[in-house]
Design a protein around this motif. Structure first.
Motif, PDB file in Angstrom:
ATOM      1  N   LEU A   1     -45.788  12.925  53.523  1.00 37.30           N
ATOM      2  CA  LEU A   1     -44.791  13.722  54.239  1.00 37.30           C
ATOM      3  C   LEU A   1     -43.416  13.050  54.202  1.00 37.30           C
ATOM      4  O   LEU A   1     -42.392  13.730  54.074  1.00 37.30           O
ATOM      5  CB  LEU A   1     -45.239  13.970  55.681  1.00 37.30           C
ATOM      6  N   ALA A   2     -43.381  11.726  54.280  1.00 36.06           N
ATOM      7  CA  ALA A   2     -42.104  11.016  54.175  1.00 36.06           C
ATOM      8  C   ALA A   2     -41.504  11.210  52.785  1.00 36.06           C
ATOM      9  O   ALA A   2     -40.288  11.421  52.647  1.00 36.06           O
ATOM     10  CB  ALA A   2     -42.301   9.535  54.477  1.00 36.06           C
ATOM     11  N   ASP A   3     -42.353  11.167  51.759  1.00 34.14           N
ATOM     12  CA  ASP A   3     -41.877  11.419  50.395  1.00 34.14           C
ATOM     13  C   ASP A   3     -41.351  12.849  50.249  1.00 34.14           C
ATOM     14  O   ASP A   3     -40.317  13.077  49.619  1.00 34.14           O
ATOM     15  CB  ASP A   3     -43.001  11.195  49.374  1.00 34.14           C
ATOM     16  N   ILE A   4     -42.065  13.788  50.831  1.00 31.05           N
ATOM     17  CA  ILE A   4     -41.653  15.196  50.775  1.00 31.05           C
ATOM     18  C   ILE A   4     -40.314  15.396  51.479  1.00 31.05           C
ATOM     19  O   ILE A   4     -39.446  16.144  50.997  1.00 31.05           O
ATOM     20  CB  ILE A   4     -42.753  16.110  51.371  1.00 31.05           C
ATOM     21  N   ALA A   5     -40.100  14.732  52.601  1.00 27.53           N
ATOM     22  CA  ALA A   5     -38.828  14.847  53.327  1.00 27.53           C
ATOM     23  C   ALA A   5     -37.659  14.443  52.432  1.00 27.53           C
ATOM     24  O   ALA A   5     -36.595  15.060  52.463  1.00 27.53           O
ATOM     25  CB  ALA A   5     -38.862  13.996  54.591  1.00 27.53           C
ATOM     26  N   ASP A   6     -37.881  13.416  51.593  1.00 22.20           N
ATOM     27  CA  ASP A   6     -36.822  12.961  50.694  1.00 22.20           C
ATOM     28  C   ASP A   6     -36.622  13.885  49.493  1.00 22.20           C
ATOM     29  O   ASP A   6     -35.725  13.662  48.686  1.00 22.20           O
ATOM     30  CB  ASP A   6     -37.119  11.542  50.196  1.00 22.20           C
ATOM     31  N   ARG A   7     -37.427  14.906  49.379  1.00 22.77           N
ATOM     32  CA  ARG A   7     -37.285  15.878  48.285  1.00 22.77           C
ATOM     33  C   ARG A   7     -36.689  17.203  48.744  1.00 22.77           C
ATOM     34  O   ARG A   7     -36.674  18.172  47.984  1.00 22.77           O
ATOM     35  CB  ARG A   7     -38.648  16.127  47.641  1.00 22.77           C
ATOM     36  N   CYS A   8     -36.206  17.243  49.976  1.00 23.52           N
ATOM     37  CA  CYS A   8     -35.618  18.503  50.448  1.00 23.52           C
ATOM     38  C   CYS A   8     -34.371  18.817  49.625  1.00 23.52           C
ATOM     39  O   CYS A   8     -33.746  17.914  49.050  1.00 23.52           O
ATOM     40  CB  CYS A   8     -35.320  18.430  51.943  1.00 23.52           C
ATOM     41  N   PRO A   9     -34.005  20.082  49.530  1.00 23.28           N
ATOM     42  CA  PRO A   9     -32.863  20.470  48.693  1.00 23.28           C
ATOM     43  C   PRO A   9     -31.538  19.792  49.060  1.00 23.28           C
ATOM     44  O   PRO A   9     -30.767  19.431  48.169  1.00 23.28           O
ATOM     45  CB  PRO A   9     -32.778  21.989  48.885  1.00 23.28           C
ATOM     46  N   ILE A  10     -31.270  19.583  50.327  1.00 22.02           N
ATOM     47  CA  ILE A  10     -30.010  18.953  50.717  1.00 22.02           C
ATOM     48  C   ILE A  10     -30.011  17.472  50.316  1.00 22.02           C
ATOM     49  O   ILE A  10     -29.012  16.956  49.807  1.00 22.02           O
ATOM     50  CB  ILE A  10     -29.731  19.113  52.225  1.00 22.02           C
ATOM     51  N   HIS A  11     -31.125  16.800  50.500  1.00 26.71           N
ATOM     52  CA  HIS A  11     -31.242  15.397  50.064  1.00 26.71           C
ATOM     53  C   HIS A  11     -30.976  15.303  48.561  1.00 26.71           C
ATOM     54  O   HIS A  11     -30.215  14.453  48.110  1.00 26.71           O
ATOM     55  CB  HIS A  11     -32.638  14.866  50.406  1.00 26.71           C
ATOM     56  N   ARG A  12     -31.583  16.205  47.817  1.00 25.60           N
ATOM     57  CA  ARG A  12     -31.387  16.204  46.358  1.00 25.60           C
ATOM     58  C   ARG A  12     -29.945  16.481  45.981  1.00 25.60           C
ATOM     59  O   ARG A  12     -29.408  15.880  45.050  1.00 25.60           O
ATOM     60  CB  ARG A  12     -32.319  17.212  45.703  1.00 25.60           C
ATOM     61  N   THR A  13     -29.303  17.390  46.684  1.00 26.73           N
ATOM     62  CA  THR A  13     -27.896  17.686  46.410  1.00 26.73           C
ATOM     63  C   THR A  13     -27.021  16.461  46.675  1.00 26.73           C
ATOM     64  O   THR A  13     -26.152  16.119  45.874  1.00 26.73           O
ATOM     65  CB  THR A  13     -27.415  18.875  47.267  1.00 26.73           C
ATOM     66  N   LEU A  14     -27.271  15.794  47.794  1.00 22.46           N
ATOM     67  CA  LEU A  14     -26.456  14.638  48.160  1.00 22.46           C
ATOM     68  C   LEU A  14     -26.664  13.446  47.235  1.00 22.46           C
ATOM     69  O   LEU A  14     -25.788  12.593  47.110  1.00 22.46           O
ATOM     70  CB  LEU A  14     -26.740  14.218  49.607  1.00 22.46           C
ATOM     71  N   THR A  15     -27.810  13.369  46.594  1.00 27.35           N
ATOM     72  CA  THR A  15     -28.101  12.217  45.735  1.00 27.35           C
ATOM     73  C   THR A  15     -27.979  12.540  44.246  1.00 27.35           C
ATOM     74  O   THR A  15     -28.284  11.702  43.411  1.00 27.35           O
ATOM     75  CB  THR A  15     -29.506  11.654  46.032  1.00 27.35           C
ATOM     76  N   SER A  16     -27.520  13.747  43.928  1.00 31.98           N
ATOM     77  CA  SER A  16     -27.331  14.117  42.525  1.00 31.98           C
ATOM     78  C   SER A  16     -25.845  14.307  42.248  1.00 31.98           C
ATOM     79  O   SER A  16     -25.021  14.288  43.154  1.00 31.98           O
ATOM     80  CB  SER A  16     -28.094  15.407  42.199  1.00 31.98           C
ATOM     81  N   GLU A  17     -25.518  14.509  41.004  1.00 32.88           N
ATOM     82  CA  GLU A  17     -24.128  14.779  40.663  1.00 32.88           C
ATOM     83  C   GLU A  17     -23.749  16.155  41.189  1.00 32.88           C
ATOM     84  O   GLU A  17     -24.443  17.144  40.949  1.00 32.88           O
ATOM     85  CB  GLU A  17     -23.932  14.736  39.146  1.00 32.88           C
ATOM     86  N   THR A  18     -22.651  16.210  41.909  1.00 33.08           N
ATOM     87  CA  THR A  18     -22.163  17.456  42.484  1.00 33.08           C
ATOM     88  C   THR A  18     -20.702  17.620  42.098  1.00 33.08           C
ATOM     89  O   THR A  18     -19.924  16.681  42.214  1.00 33.08           O
ATOM     90  CB  THR A  18     -22.291  17.429  44.024  1.00 33.08           C
ATOM     91  N   LYS A  19     -20.346  18.789  41.649  1.00 35.69           N
ATOM     92  CA  LYS A  19     -18.952  19.116  41.321  1.00 35.69           C
ATOM     93  C   LYS A  19     -18.451  20.114  42.351  1.00 35.69           C
ATOM     94  O   LYS A  19     -19.133  21.078  42.676  1.00 35.69           O
ATOM     95  CB  LYS A  19     -18.841  19.745  39.930  1.00 35.69           C
ATOM     96  N   ILE A  20     -17.259  19.885  42.877  1.00 40.14           N
ATOM     97  CA  ILE A  20     -16.616  20.829  43.779  1.00 40.14           C
ATOM     98  C   ILE A  20     -15.339  21.287  43.098  1.00 40.14           C
ATOM     99  O   ILE A  20     -14.458  20.481  42.804  1.00 40.14           O
ATOM    100  CB  ILE A  20     -16.319  20.186  45.143  1.00 40.14           C
ATOM    101  N   ARG A  21     -15.286  22.562  42.800  1.00 34.59           N
ATOM    102  CA  ARG A  21     -14.140  23.119  42.084  1.00 34.59           C
ATOM    103  C   ARG A  21     -13.333  23.989  43.053  1.00 34.59           C
ATOM    104  O   ARG A  21     -13.838  24.972  43.582  1.00 34.59           O
ATOM    105  CB  ARG A  21     -14.623  23.925  40.897  1.00 34.59           C
ATOM    106  N   THR A  22     -12.097  23.633  43.260  1.00 34.70           N
ATOM    107  CA  THR A  22     -11.237  24.312  44.220  1.00 34.70           C
ATOM    108  C   THR A  22     -10.200  25.160  43.497  1.00 34.70           C
ATOM    109  O   THR A  22      -9.535  24.669  42.579  1.00 34.70           O
ATOM    110  CB  THR A  22     -10.516  23.283  45.118  1.00 34.70           C
ATOM    111  N   ALA A  23     -10.084  26.406  43.903  1.00 36.53           N
ATOM    112  CA  ALA A  23      -9.048  27.305  43.392  1.00 36.53           C
ATOM    113  C   ALA A  23      -8.120  27.658  44.542  1.00 36.53           C
ATOM    114  O   ALA A  23      -8.575  27.972  45.650  1.00 36.53           O
ATOM    115  CB  ALA A  23      -9.679  28.579  42.824  1.00 36.53           C
ATOM    116  N   VAL A  24      -6.839  27.593  44.316  1.00 38.51           N
ATOM    117  CA  VAL A  24      -5.855  27.931  45.340  1.00 38.51           C
ATOM    118  C   VAL A  24      -5.504  29.402  45.185  1.00 38.51           C
ATOM    119  O   VAL A  24      -5.106  29.849  44.114  1.00 38.51           O
ATOM    120  CB  VAL A  24      -4.582  27.064  45.211  1.00 38.51           C
ATOM    121  N   LEU A  25      -5.687  30.158  46.279  1.00 38.73           N
ATOM    122  CA  LEU A  25      -5.377  31.594  46.261  1.00 38.73           C
ATOM    123  C   LEU A  25      -3.999  31.802  46.875  1.00 38.73           C
ATOM    124  O   LEU A  25      -3.630  31.167  47.844  1.00 38.73           O
ATOM    125  CB  LEU A  25      -6.432  32.363  47.050  1.00 38.73           C
ATOM    126  N   SER A  26      -3.257  32.739  46.320  1.00 41.16           N
ATOM    127  CA  SER A  26      -1.928  33.004  46.875  1.00 41.16           C
ATOM    128  C   SER A  26      -1.920  34.263  47.688  1.00 41.16           C
ATOM    129  O   SER A  26      -2.796  35.024  47.733  1.00 41.16           O
ATOM    130  CB  SER A  26      -0.897  33.074  45.758  1.00 41.16           C
TER     131      SER A  26
END
Length: 140
Positions: free
Chosen positions: A115-140
């Motif tokens: 169960l402890a191993d499974i907790a570390d496989r939750c989607p948010i944990h995976r997102t935080l520990t993987s490469e993440t790109k944040i692309r920002t567009a400025v709207l006028s």
């Protein structure tokens, strides 16, 4: 999945996530009014909720008797040269999230470890520990 945010007074932010409104703010010591959780509080809350839900879903599927999952998360920043297991080196700051988890239910040691191993496989944990790109567009 879309979340919207709009500034209110001072540092307060109104967040709309699905059908739920959330008010975020900074603590008074950081210039806010402490009217809601800070961005880091919300980040840790997302991780905590995901870990707990993931464990419950897994236990339900396995028909394991998990009654309650309790979790405490702490966040801090340290210098990379103070971190023994970090890839980053030097004086750069590294985010450390520490997690303490416990399970209530008639579980054996093997189930608790799984169960402890499974907790570390939750989607948010995976997102935080993987490469993440944040692309920002400025709207006028």
């Amino acid at each position: 999945m879309t979340v919207t945010a709009r500034s209110l007074k001072n540092l307060q932010v109104e967040i709309q996530a699905s059908n739920h409104a959330i008010l975020a703010d900074e603590p008074i010591r950081d210039g806010g009014d402490d009217a809601g959780p800070s961005p880091y509080d919300l980040l840790l809350s997302s991780l905590a909720a995901c870990k707990v839900m993931t464990v419950h879903l897994y236990a339900r599927r396995k028909q394991w008797p998990v009654e309650t999952v309790s979790l405490t998360l702490n966040h801090r920043k340290i210098s990379a040269d103070e971190c023994e297991d970090c890839q980053t080196q030097g004086k750069a700051k590294v985010d450390i999230i520490e997690c303490e988890i416990s399970f209530d239910g008639d579980l054996d040691e093997a189930q608790i470890k799984r169960l402890a191993d499974i907790a570390d496989r939750c989607p948010i944990h995976r997102t935080l520990t993987s490469e993440t790109k944040i692309r920002t567009a400025v709207l006028s």
